[in-house]
Design a protein around this motif. Structure first.
Motif, PDB file in Angstrom:
ATOM      1  N   LEU A  95       6.479 -11.141 -19.681  1.00  0.00           N
ATOM      2  CA  LEU A  95       5.140 -10.419 -19.147  1.00  0.00           C
ATOM      3  C   LEU A  95       4.688  -9.375 -19.809  1.00  0.00           C
ATOM      4  CD1 LEU A  95       5.892 -11.103 -15.394  1.00  0.00           C
ATOM      5  CD2 LEU A  95       4.565 -12.306 -16.724  1.00  0.00           C
ATOM      6  N   HIS A  96       3.524  -9.177 -20.316  1.00  0.00           N
ATOM      7  CA  HIS A  96       2.965  -8.050 -20.873  1.00  0.00           C
ATOM      8  C   HIS A  96       2.247  -7.468 -20.238  1.00  0.00           C
ATOM      9  CE1 HIS A  96       1.421  -6.082 -24.776  1.00  0.00           C
ATOM     10  NE2 HIS A  96       0.186  -6.371 -24.164  1.00  0.00           N
ATOM     11  N   LEU A  97       2.808  -6.432 -19.481  1.00  0.00           N
ATOM     12  CA  LEU A  97       2.342  -5.581 -18.273  1.00  0.00           C
ATOM     13  C   LEU A  97       1.401  -4.488 -18.342  1.00  0.00           C
ATOM     14  CD1 LEU A  97       5.649  -5.875 -16.208  1.00  0.00           C
ATOM     15  CD2 LEU A  97       3.460  -7.158 -15.729  1.00  0.00           C
ATOM     16  N   SER A  98       1.213  -4.051 -19.585  1.00  0.00           N
ATOM     17  CA  SER A  98       0.283  -2.916 -19.991  1.00  0.00           C
ATOM     18  C   SER A  98      -0.377  -3.006 -21.608  1.00  0.00           C
ATOM     19  CB  SER A  98       1.090  -1.816 -19.837  1.00  0.00           C
ATOM     20  OG  SER A  98       2.056  -1.471 -21.026  1.00  0.00           O
ATOM     21  N   ASP A  99      -1.477  -2.481 -21.448  1.00  0.00           N
ATOM     22  CA  ASP A  99      -2.124  -2.498 -22.742  1.00  0.00           C
ATOM     23  C   ASP A  99      -3.341  -1.384 -22.595  1.00  0.00           C
ATOM     24  OD1 ASP A  99      -3.284  -3.404 -25.360  1.00  0.00           O
ATOM     25  OD2 ASP A  99      -1.826  -4.824 -25.199  1.00  0.00           O
ATOM     26  N   ASP A 100      -4.109  -1.591 -23.641  1.00  0.00           N
ATOM     27  CA  ASP A 100      -5.438  -0.586 -23.685  1.00  0.00           C
ATOM     28  C   ASP A 100      -6.507  -1.001 -22.504  1.00  0.00           C
ATOM     29  OD1 ASP A 100      -4.653   0.803 -25.932  1.00  0.00           O
ATOM     30  OD2 ASP A 100      -5.471  -1.116 -27.173  1.00  0.00           O
ATOM     31  N   GLU A 101      -6.552  -2.231 -22.186  1.00  0.00           N
ATOM     32  CA  GLU A 101      -7.540  -2.635 -21.089  1.00  0.00           C
ATOM     33  C   GLU A 101      -6.851  -2.640 -19.567  1.00  0.00           C
ATOM     34  OE1 GLU A 101      -8.120  -4.570 -25.305  1.00  0.00           O
ATOM     35  OE2 GLU A 101      -6.563  -4.480 -23.785  1.00  0.00           O
ATOM     36  N   GLY A 102      -5.707  -2.326 -19.419  1.00  0.00           N
ATOM     37  CA  GLY A 102      -5.182  -2.528 -18.162  1.00  0.00           C
ATOM     38  C   GLY A 102      -3.844  -2.155 -17.851  1.00  0.00           C
ATOM     39  N   TRP A 103      -3.421  -1.623 -16.804  1.00  0.00           N
ATOM     40  CA  TRP A 103      -1.990  -1.547 -16.231  1.00  0.00           C
ATOM     41  C   TRP A 103      -1.908  -2.437 -15.017  1.00  0.00           C
ATOM     42  CZ3 TRP A 103       1.988   1.593 -18.277  1.00  0.00           C
ATOM     43  CH2 TRP A 103       3.089   1.799 -17.401  1.00  0.00           C
ATOM     44  N   ARG A 104      -0.844  -3.125 -15.037  1.00  0.00           N
ATOM     45  CA  ARG A 104      -0.737  -4.494 -14.095  1.00  0.00           C
ATOM     46  C   ARG A 104       0.488  -4.433 -13.152  1.00  0.00           C
ATOM     47  NH1 ARG A 104      -5.905  -5.306 -14.501  1.00  0.00           N
ATOM     48  NH2 ARG A 104      -6.739  -5.723 -16.339  1.00  0.00           N
ATOM     49  N   ILE A 105       1.043  -3.393 -13.220  1.00  0.00           N
ATOM     50  CA  ILE A 105       2.451  -3.226 -12.266  1.00  0.00           C
ATOM     51  C   ILE A 105       2.513  -1.777 -11.468  1.00  0.00           C
ATOM     52  CG2 ILE A 105       4.076  -2.489 -13.778  1.00  0.00           C
ATOM     53  CD1 ILE A 105       6.090  -4.252 -12.446  1.00  0.00           C
ATOM     54  N   GLU A 106       2.693  -1.985 -10.016  1.00  0.00           N
ATOM     55  CA  GLU A 106       2.900  -0.587  -9.376  1.00  0.00           C
ATOM     56  C   GLU A 106       4.219   0.011  -9.706  1.00  0.00           C
ATOM     57  OE1 GLU A 106       2.847   0.526  -4.705  1.00  0.00           O
ATOM     58  OE2 GLU A 106       3.284  -1.375  -5.315  1.00  0.00           O
ATOM     59  N   ILE A 107       3.906   1.486  -9.940  1.00  0.00           N
ATOM     60  CA  ILE A 107       4.978   2.355 -10.514  1.00  0.00           C
ATOM     61  C   ILE A 107       5.070   3.393  -9.153  1.00  0.00           C
ATOM     62  CG2 ILE A 107       6.228   3.795 -11.648  1.00  0.00           C
ATOM     63  CD1 ILE A 107       6.145   0.926 -12.724  1.00  0.00           C
ATOM     64  N   PRO A 108       6.052   3.133  -8.191  1.00  0.00           N
ATOM     65  CA  PRO A 108       5.983   4.486  -7.197  1.00  0.00           C
ATOM     66  C   PRO A 108       6.054   5.706  -7.692  1.00  0.00           C
ATOM     67  CG  PRO A 108       7.634   2.640  -6.871  1.00  0.00           C
ATOM     68  CD  PRO A 108       7.002   2.536  -8.016  1.00  0.00           C
ATOM     69  N   GLY A 109       5.308   6.559  -7.238  1.00  0.00           N
ATOM     70  CA  GLY A 109       5.037   8.064  -7.662  1.00  0.00           C
ATOM     71  C   GLY A 109       4.209   8.248  -8.704  1.00  0.00           C
ATOM     72  N   LEU A 110       3.553   7.064  -9.306  1.00  0.00           N
ATOM     73  CA  LEU A 110       2.341   7.239 -10.090  1.00  0.00           C
ATOM     74  C   LEU A 110       1.364   6.155  -9.816  1.00  0.00           C
ATOM     75  CD1 LEU A 110       4.347   7.168 -13.614  1.00  0.00           C
ATOM     76  CD2 LEU A 110       3.660   9.189 -12.326  1.00  0.00           C
ATOM     77  N   PRO A 111       0.569   6.595  -8.718  1.00  0.00           N
ATOM     78  CA  PRO A 111      -0.306   5.420  -8.290  1.00  0.00           C
ATOM     79  C   PRO A 111      -1.557   5.506  -9.115  1.00  0.00           C
ATOM     80  CG  PRO A 111      -0.521   7.671  -7.067  1.00  0.00           C
ATOM     81  CD  PRO A 111       0.709   7.762  -7.788  1.00  0.00           C
ATOM     82  N   GLU A 112      -1.795   6.420  -9.967  1.00  0.00           N
ATOM     83  CA  GLU A 112      -3.022   6.360 -10.748  1.00  0.00           C
ATOM     84  C   GLU A 112      -3.031   5.267 -11.679  1.00  0.00           C
ATOM     85  OE1 GLU A 112      -2.908  10.562  -9.557  1.00  0.00           O
ATOM     86  OE2 GLU A 112      -1.509   9.195 -10.270  1.00  0.00           O
ATOM     87  N   LEU A 113      -1.783   4.859 -12.180  1.00  0.00           N
ATOM     88  CA  LEU A 113      -1.670   3.788 -13.148  1.00  0.00           C
ATOM     89  C   LEU A 113      -2.489   2.359 -12.391  1.00  0.00           C
ATOM     90  CD1 LEU A 113       2.277   4.056 -13.991  1.00  0.00           C
ATOM     91  CD2 LEU A 113       0.285   4.369 -15.638  1.00  0.00           C
ATOM     92  N   THR A 114      -2.146   2.134 -11.445  1.00  0.00           N
ATOM     93  CA  THR A 114      -2.925   1.018 -10.926  1.00  0.00           C
ATOM     94  C   THR A 114      -4.071   1.335 -10.033  1.00  0.00           C
ATOM     95  OG1 THR A 114      -1.321   1.214  -9.045  1.00  0.00           O
ATOM     96  CG2 THR A 114      -0.769  -0.646 -10.628  1.00  0.00           C
ATOM     97  N   GLU A 115      -4.165   2.139  -9.396  1.00  0.00           N
ATOM     98  CA  GLU A 115      -5.581   2.695  -8.853  1.00  0.00           C
ATOM     99  C   GLU A 115      -6.570   2.832  -9.736  1.00  0.00           C
ATOM    100  OE1 GLU A 115      -4.759   5.827  -6.386  1.00  0.00           O
ATOM    101  OE2 GLU A 115      -3.595   4.880  -4.710  1.00  0.00           O
ATOM    102  N   ILE A 116      -6.358   3.188 -10.876  1.00  0.00           N
ATOM    103  CA  ILE A 116      -7.536   3.526 -12.114  1.00  0.00           C
ATOM    104  C   ILE A 116      -7.142   2.520 -13.070  1.00  0.00           C
ATOM    105  CG2 ILE A 116      -8.238   5.059 -13.839  1.00  0.00           C
ATOM    106  CD1 ILE A 116      -7.153   7.525 -11.958  1.00  0.00           C
ATOM    107  N   GLY A 117      -5.888   2.286 -13.519  1.00  0.00           N
ATOM    108  CA  GLY A 117      -5.657   1.586 -14.855  1.00  0.00           C
ATOM    109  C   GLY A 117      -5.870  -0.066 -14.298  1.00  0.00           C
ATOM    110  N   GLY A 118      -5.504  -0.555 -13.040  1.00  0.00           N
ATOM    111  CA  GLY A 118      -5.811  -1.763 -12.544  1.00  0.00           C
ATOM    112  C   GLY A 118      -6.917  -2.489 -12.197  1.00  0.00           C
ATOM    113  N   ARG A 119      -8.049  -1.402 -12.413  1.00  0.00           N
ATOM    114  CA  ARG A 119      -9.485  -1.962 -12.203  1.00  0.00           C
ATOM    115  C   ARG A 119     -10.519  -1.635 -13.142  1.00  0.00           C
ATOM    116  NH1 ARG A 119     -12.936   0.671  -8.618  1.00  0.00           N
ATOM    117  NH2 ARG A 119     -12.562   2.785  -8.527  1.00  0.00           N
ATOM    118  N   ARG A 120     -11.590  -2.023 -13.354  1.00  0.00           N
ATOM    119  CA  ARG A 120     -12.697  -1.663 -14.154  1.00  0.00           C
ATOM    120  C   ARG A 120     -13.987  -1.409 -13.400  1.00  0.00           C
ATOM    121  NH1 ARG A 120     -11.077  -6.507 -18.225  1.00  0.00           N
ATOM    122  NH2 ARG A 120      -9.190  -6.019 -18.793  1.00  0.00           N
ATOM    123  N   CYS A 121     -14.766  -0.346 -13.825  1.00  0.00           N
ATOM    124  CA  CYS A 121     -16.067  -0.054 -13.222  1.00  0.00           C
ATOM    125  C   CYS A 121     -16.830   0.934 -14.256  1.00  0.00           C
ATOM    126  CB  CYS A 121     -15.781   0.517 -12.005  1.00  0.00           C
ATOM    127  SG  CYS A 121     -15.301   2.196 -11.969  1.00  0.00           S
TER     128      CYS A 121
END
Length: 831
Positions: free
Chosen positions: A376-402
């Motif tokens: 599973l390729h879980l991270s790249d330039d275009e997105g971060w795709r796994i929740e990491i406790p203590g680092l909510p920005e990874l998915t709150e920002i890196g898991g969506r596009r706007c």
């Protein structure tokens, strides 16, 4: 048109001296661009929300790609800085499909392009590259007036060529100050033919694929994947239900076999299927992990497994032999074992997210066809795709596009996602991942997580910058810098493979980089522990830490080679070249060159991998090339994912990596990239830098242990013959895996279309060595049309059997499982 006519180029220059409206009136190119259109009365002021709605509902953006040979047509591709001076021409076509006038005032258009857009050939428009594939197009005052039904053409020059409809991305959107960004309704589709009007003549092909037509075979005794050996017994087994008696397999794994039976239409009660783990009862060549003996008789089936996996695979072989809904199976005795320890499938969740239900369906099919590792390729330039406790920005920002130009709340849109995650957005929660790991283990599939670094890390870098700004503003400076991934004083200028700047690469010289890697490894390992499925392999990534403008296809601005693009090479840097923190390592003698940084960081991360009890670190070959061998890393084993094509030296690479002691996994693009098109037909989507056509027959024909042999069956990317001679010793291959990179797979449906039925051919080669595969012999050369070492009669006979099983028995099973597969490229006669 095939190119920009010389008279139009001259007209553009002359028109540049006029006002935009007058220039359009004089040029009169395309429908609705003449004087009458240019002199319509200006519209009344429209409120921002109403204007955005008007544009979204009525403006359509069509694209026509005209000429893939720009330089030959007089376009200054070299001066425009095109790689290898290769560029194409086309037109962006604005169409007013509504009933109201559309003008240029007060809006910008954002569009995606996987090719660098080098020039817009019309005055009155400003084109700005933002990041990755996202561009901002701004019409200047007086440049655009579209009455209902009118068209307006904007010529452009793009890098390379356009050979597929999928080269041209959907979902451009408009932004009006004071209103929400709005996708153009008529471009909101994953069917590119709805907005691509034409491709150049050299993009046309009706080729059905590589697979030759075959006559249906009698295959009642053939499993998929094929078995090592079998012997017929008297009688048949009438199988319509199974009573599983498998005490050595966990209840959850037995339940997964029961669910597979339900999917095939088999009842719970019926034929007794018993099994035991009895390695001592198996012959030596079967007494390996995953090996088994299956005896099928008129009254039932009995399995003797080398281990629990072997017992499990014996049942899957029984299931393979039966039609969906049940039926008669010839009595036989099978002795079987896997060809390779690593039989993998890679799925890119980072570029475009794929949902857990789709991944579970994939695991079901991998298990049924004896593939055992899900990468599973879980991270790249275009997105971060796994929740990491203590680092909510990874998915709150890196898991969506706007559409947030500051990227404080999200990542900018990419790959035709639109500004509101119409495709691409999402992530696995911690619980999702734990459940997925557990589900995979229940199907004898091992999950390999990949967090790509130090390159392809933009999602991590951007989100950790947002975290830094938040904590810095709160006065928590130590916490703010703990996981910061940039040297704030780094001014390196670079363009990455997919057109990002230096923020694509985390900086391996800053303390936060190793802190971050350690944190993520620790958290994901803890998820495996909670799932009670230990993490055995960590994939580091490690690929493509480079500046593409420093490649061989470019020259300085004063260069004279007509075949290379001219760029300001003096302004280009290698990654981290201007980072003070990295320069400090040089000054202290800790590194001799900036080039050492990726492998140095891989070694540091390997120590953290080992510290978390993980025995193997894997990486794409780029991430390991600076080391002399696996002994330089902290883990017991080091696995290399090899992605050279055979026509670019893949056979030599496999030999060299294997000789150094790396566990060598073949991920060769020309045979194993399932994001490449099935056929030459331009309507088949996919990238094609390594192969223009990879159908199930080509995957089936792959000879992984004698890579030179493949040069006798297929040409290079463009079909041209090339020669490969075996040199040195035969490589030791750990296994093979298919790759589903996500750029062209914007949703789950497209993933399944691209993966199936190629996955079944992958399983055949990963599990079974065919009799037409020749042993590696140093000094033997292979070339399409020139050598004739391969027994083509044996190959075609084997293919006919496989194709018959696939079409008659396995595709109905895929349908019953809800898999959205592509119809095979071959035709089967005599059914």
């Amino acid at each position: 048109m095939n190119r920009i006519p010389h008279f139009l180029c001259a007209g553009l220059l002359a028109a540049a001296a006029l006002s935009p409206v007058a220039a359009l009136a004089q040029l009169g190119v395309g429908e609705g661009t003449g004087a009458a259109a240019a002199t319509n009365a200006a519209p009344q002021h429209v409120a921002p929300t109403a204007l955005a709605t008007l544009l979204s509902n009525n403006l359509a953006l069509h694209v026509a790609a005209d000429n893939n040979h720009g330089a030959a047509a007089g376009v200054p591709c070299a001066s425009l800085g095109a790689d290898w001076a290769s560029c194409a021409t086309g037109r962006l076509i604005f169409v007013n499909r509504g009933q109201q006038l559309i003008t240029d005032g007060g809006w910008k258009l954002y569009l995606h392009s996987i090719r660098r857009l080098l020039r817009i050939d019309r005055p009155g428009f400003t084109l700005r590259h933002l990041t990755g594939d996202l561009y901002e197009l701004t019409p200047q005052p007086g440049s655009l007036r579209l009455a209902p039904g009118e068209r307006f053409e904007l010529p452009f020059v793009g890098e390379y060529w356009y050979l597929r409809y999928s080269d041209l991305l959907p979902r451009p959107y408009v932004v009006v100050a004071g209103a929400q960004p709005a996708v153009l309704k008529y471009d909101d589709t994953d069917d590119e033919t709805r907005y691509v009007e034409s491709l150049p003549p050299d993009a046309q092909s009706n080729s059905p694929g590589n697979a030759p037509p075959v006559a249906a075979q009698a295959v009642s005794d053939r499993a998929l994947p094929s078995v090592k050996r079998q012997r017929a017994l008297d009688g048949t087994l009438d199988l319509h239900g199974v009573d599983l008696r498998l005490p050595d397999i966990s209840p959850a794994q037995v339940e997964s076999l029961r669910e597979r039976a339900h999917t095939l239409g088999l009842d719970d009660a019926g034929t007794r299927v018993a099994g035991i783990v009895a390695p001592q009862r198996l012959p030596a060549d079967i007494a390996v992990p995953g090996g088994y003996r299956l005896t099928i008789g008129p009254s039932g089936a009995f399995i003797e497994g080398y281990d629990a996996a072997g017992e499990y695979y014996g049942v899957q072989t029984l299931y393979s032999l039966v039609q969906e809904g049940g039926g008669r199976i010839p009595a036989m005795r099978i002795e079987d074992a896997p060809r390779f320890p690593h039989r993998g499938m890679h799925v890119d969740l980072a570029r475009n997210f794929k949902h857990p239900a789709t991944l579970r369906r994939l695991i079901d099919q991998m298990s049924a066809y004896k593939l055992n590792r899900l990468h599973l390729h879980l991270s790249d330039d275009e997105g971060w795709r796994i929740e990491i406790p203590g680092l909510p920005e990874l998915t709150e920002i890196g898991g969506r596009r706007c559409h947030d130009l500051s990227e404080t709340h999200c990542l900018l849109p990419q790959l035709g996602s639109g500004p509101d995650n119409r495709s691409g957005g999402g992530y696995l929660t911690r619980n999702d991942y734990i459940e997925l790991v557990r589900y995979a283990a229940d199907h004898f599939v091992e999950v390999i997580p990949e967090i790509d670094m130090p390159a392809h890390s933009r999602a991590a870098v951007v989100t950790m910058e947002a975290r830094y700004r938040r904590l810095h503003a709160e006065g928590q400076e130590q916490e703010a810098t703990e996981y910061r991934l940039l040297d704030p004083q780094d001014t390196s200028q670079l363009t990455t493979v997919q057109f990002y700047d230096r923020r694509s690469d985390l900086n391996p010289c800053v303390p936060g980089a190793l802190n971050f890697a350690s944190k993520v490894i620790r958290e994901i390992a803890s998820m495996h522990a909670q799932a009670q499925v230990p993490l055995h392999i960590w994939h580091f990534g490690g690929d493509e830490a480079k500046n593409i403008l420093l490649g061989a296809g470019f020259q300085p601005l004063n260069g004279t080679d007509p075949g290379k693009g001219r760029v300001d090479l003096a302004a280009q840097d290698k990654p981290w070249a201007r980072s003070p923190m990295c320069k400090a390592l040089l000054q202290r003698g800790e590194i001799k060159s900036i080039d050492e940084l990726p492998t140095r960081f891989a070694k540091q991360v390997s120590m953290q991998v080992a510290a978390n009890g993980i025995n193997t670190m894997a990486a794409w070959e780029d991430g390991l090339k600076g080391a002399s061998g696996p002994q330089e890393f902290g883990t017991r084993n080091v696995m290399v994912s090899l992605w050279d094509t055979i026509f670019w030296g893949g056979a030599d690479s496999a030999r060299d990596w294997s000789a150094k002691g790396y566990q060598t996994v073949l991920a060769l693009p020309d045979y194993l990239y399932f994001d490449f098109p099935y056929t030459l037909n331009p309507r088949e989507r996919g990238y094609y830098w390594g192969s223009h056509a990879t159908d199930e027959y080509k995957v089936f024909s792959f000879a992984p242990e004698n890579l030179p042999q493949n040069a006798e069956l297929f040409g290079d990317r463009d079909g041209n013959p090339f020669e490969v001679t075996g040199t040195g010793g035969a490589p030791r291959i750990e296994g093979i895996q298919g790759q589903a990179w996500g750029e062209v797979m914007r949703n789950d449906r497209l993933l399944e279309y691209m993966v199936y039925p190629r996955l079944l051919a992958l399983a055949e080669r990963a599990w079974h060595k065919a009799d037409w595969e020749l042993p590696f012999v140093a000094g033997v050369s292979y070339k399409l049309g020139a050598t004739h070492h391969v027994d083509m009669v044996a190959l075609e006979r084997d293919w006919a059997g496989f194709a018959t099983v696939l079409k008659q028995r396995e595709l109905p099973k895929l349908e019953r499982a809800g898999i959205g597969y592509r119809k095979p490229t071959f035709t089967l006669t005599g059914e």
